[in-house]
Design an enzyme around this catalytic site. Structure first.
Site, PDB file in Angstrom:
ATOM      1  N   GLY A  39       0.696  -1.318   0.016  1.00  0.00           N
ATOM      2  CA  GLY A  39       0.423  -0.144   0.006  1.00  0.00           C
ATOM      3  C   GLY A  39       0.555   1.372  -0.069  1.00  0.00           C
ATOM      4  O   GLY A  39       2.521   1.095  -0.193  1.00  0.00           O
TER       5      GLY A  39
ATOM      6  N   MET B 249       1.395   3.364   2.372  1.00  0.00           N
ATOM      7  CA  MET B 249       1.807   3.497   3.826  1.00  0.00           C
ATOM      8  C   MET B 249       3.441   2.503   3.909  1.00  0.00           C
ATOM      9  O   MET B 249       4.459   2.202   4.378  1.00  0.00           O
ATOM     10  CB  MET B 249       1.591   3.599   4.587  1.00  0.00           C
ATOM     11  CG  MET B 249       0.177   4.395   4.480  1.00  0.00           C
ATOM     12  SD  MET B 249       1.071   6.097   4.859  1.00  0.00           S
ATOM     13  CE  MET B 249       2.119   6.737   6.071  1.00  0.00           C
TER      14      MET B 249
ATOM     15  N   LYS C 253       5.598  -5.898   8.456  1.00  0.00           N
ATOM     16  CA  LYS C 253       5.482  -5.042   7.362  1.00  0.00           C
ATOM     17  C   LYS C 253       6.539  -3.971   7.354  1.00  0.00           C
ATOM     18  O   LYS C 253       7.591  -3.627   8.420  1.00  0.00           O
ATOM     19  CB  LYS C 253       4.240  -4.351   8.387  1.00  0.00           C
ATOM     20  CG  LYS C 253       4.090  -2.927   7.396  1.00  0.00           C
ATOM     21  CD  LYS C 253       2.775  -2.390   7.783  1.00  0.00           C
ATOM     22  CE  LYS C 253       2.232  -1.013   7.113  1.00  0.00           C
ATOM     23  NZ  LYS C 253       0.682  -1.243   7.882  1.00  0.00           N
TER      24      LYS C 253
ATOM     25  N   ASP D 194      -6.663   5.403  11.806  1.00  0.00           N
ATOM     26  CA  ASP D 194      -6.583   4.742  10.695  1.00  0.00           C
ATOM     27  C   ASP D 194      -7.843   3.199  10.158  1.00  0.00           C
ATOM     28  O   ASP D 194      -7.054   2.878  10.007  1.00  0.00           O
ATOM     29  CB  ASP D 194      -5.857   4.455   9.938  1.00  0.00           C
ATOM     30  CG  ASP D 194      -5.998   4.367   8.117  1.00  0.00           C
ATOM     31  OD1 ASP D 194      -6.679   4.749   7.923  1.00  0.00           O
ATOM     32  OD2 ASP D 194      -5.153   3.716   7.190  1.00  0.00           O
TER      33      ASP D 194
END
Length: 374
Positions: free
Chosen positions: A26, A28, A46, A144
């Site tokens: 994505g 980010m 991540k 978020d």
């Protein structure tokens, strides 16, 4: 970069986490399936991507902030919150090691099915809210909350993921894009006005998420990001479809004023109530809607029948019984004697003289009574 290497061709991180394959990417960052070679278990790693063109000082600040907030997220221990195992910096970028989940994203479920059943929506709401309460108790604001960050596990768990996005600085994000960190349409109005992210802003995003699950579409969804941001500040969406109590909860979470927004405690109580998903109560079985005008008409007819019977005394000949309303052609004549006389009653019962019989006006039935619109 390919599906087995990090940003600089990295395949093993910290001599421990071996990247096996790309799970998703994505704006980010990217998420990798990896193997923890020390504990011999599969994990998700991540990789947080830093803004292009930032100076060395800015990058160092962002990495440090990511590590600090990653450690804060690691303190959140709850079945409905993603478990963070490790956080570190390598190659000038922050990395977060998390539990590897099996299932699908809520955004995928909504995209495939559209509006979800109310019972399912309430189940999702309970899971996300419990994760938020656990995070807020440790001083962590997610920032978020959206369907794409809610994972529906194969074992039935609802898991809130991607706490690492909170590592990116709000002020830096505003400088680069003009709006706070988060997803347009889910960012609370107070944050768009420049106020800091607080727990009520996560609750607003939860309300948007539940609305999207009930309606199949988010209430502030627009084609352009700036239009979605403006809609949050200016529009009041209609209540979502579904049970009234669940719809009321969603609208309470969407209150523009955080001081008037439904609190986490009240939302938790509502989501635990088994009556939350009950449909609206139908009219009572013994008094359906169509019966109300009919009942009024019958009462009026009863009054009409009473005033049509002459007053009687104790002696004297019978008086002719004259109906108040002339019978229709072809209908039988009224009985010679009133039907309320009992067997053995006197045959001749006198009546008052006609001049003494009061004239009572006949009742009329208003049309609105028959239409139940009075």
């Amino acid at each position: 970069m390919n599906d087995r290497h990090g940003g600089d061709g990295v395949t093993v991180l910290r001599e421990r986490y071996r990247l096996e394959g790309l799970l998703g990417r994505g704006g980010m960052g990217a998420v990798w399936r990896a193997t923890d070679t020390v504990l011999e278990r599969e994990v998700a790693v991540k990789e947080l991507l830093l803004p292009a063109g930032t100076s060395a000082g800015q990058r160092a600040m962002l990495v440090e902030r990511a590590l600090r907030e990653g450690r804060a997220a690691a303190r959140v221990r709850h079945p409905n919150a993603i478990r963070v195992h490790d956080v570190f910096a390598e190659g000038g970028r922050p990395w977060i090691v998390m539990e590897l989940l099996s299932g699908h994203g809520l955004d995928t479920e909504i995209r495939r099915q559209g509006a979800l059943p109310p019972v399912r929506v309430a189940e999702i709401g309970r899971g996300v809210l419990e994760a938020l309460c656990a995070a807020h108790s440790h001083g962590v604001v997610h920032r978020d909350v959206k369907p794409g960050n809610v994972f529906c596990c194969d074992d039935g768990r609802i898991v809130l993921t991607d706490f690492g996005i909170a590592a990116m600085d709000d002020e830096e994000k505003i400088t680069r894009t003009g709006y706070p960190i988060g997803t347009p349409g889910y960012i609370a109005p107070e944050r768009l006005r420049g106020e800091p992210a607080e727990p009520p802003s996560d609750l607003f995003a939860l309300g948007v998420l539940l609305y999207a699950a009930l309606a199949g579409k988010a209430p502030f969804s627009r084609k352009e990001p700036m239009a979605a941001l403006g809609a949050v500040l200016t529009d009041t969406p209609p209540p979502p479809p579904g049970p009234p109590r669940l719809a009321d909860l969603v609208m309470g979470l969407l209150a523009a004023d955080p001081a008037r927004r439904t609190t986490a405690e009240r939302a938790r109580e509502a989501l635990r109530d088994p009556e939350l998903t009950a449909p609206s109560a139908p009219p009572p079985a013994d008094d359906p809607r169509w019966w109300r005008p009919a009942r009024a008409a019958l009462v009026a007819v009863g009054v009409l029948a009473v005033v049509s019977v002459p007053l009687r005394g104790c002696t004297g000949p019978d008086a002719e019984v004259v109906p108040a309303v002339a019978p229709r052609t072809g209908t039988p004549e009224p009985p010679a004697e009133p039907t309320f006389l009992q067997p053995g009653a006197p045959t001749f019962l006198p009546t008052l003289p006609p001049t003494l019989v009061p004239r009572v006006p006949l009742p009329s039935i208003s049309p609105c009574m028959l239409e139940d619109d009075c």
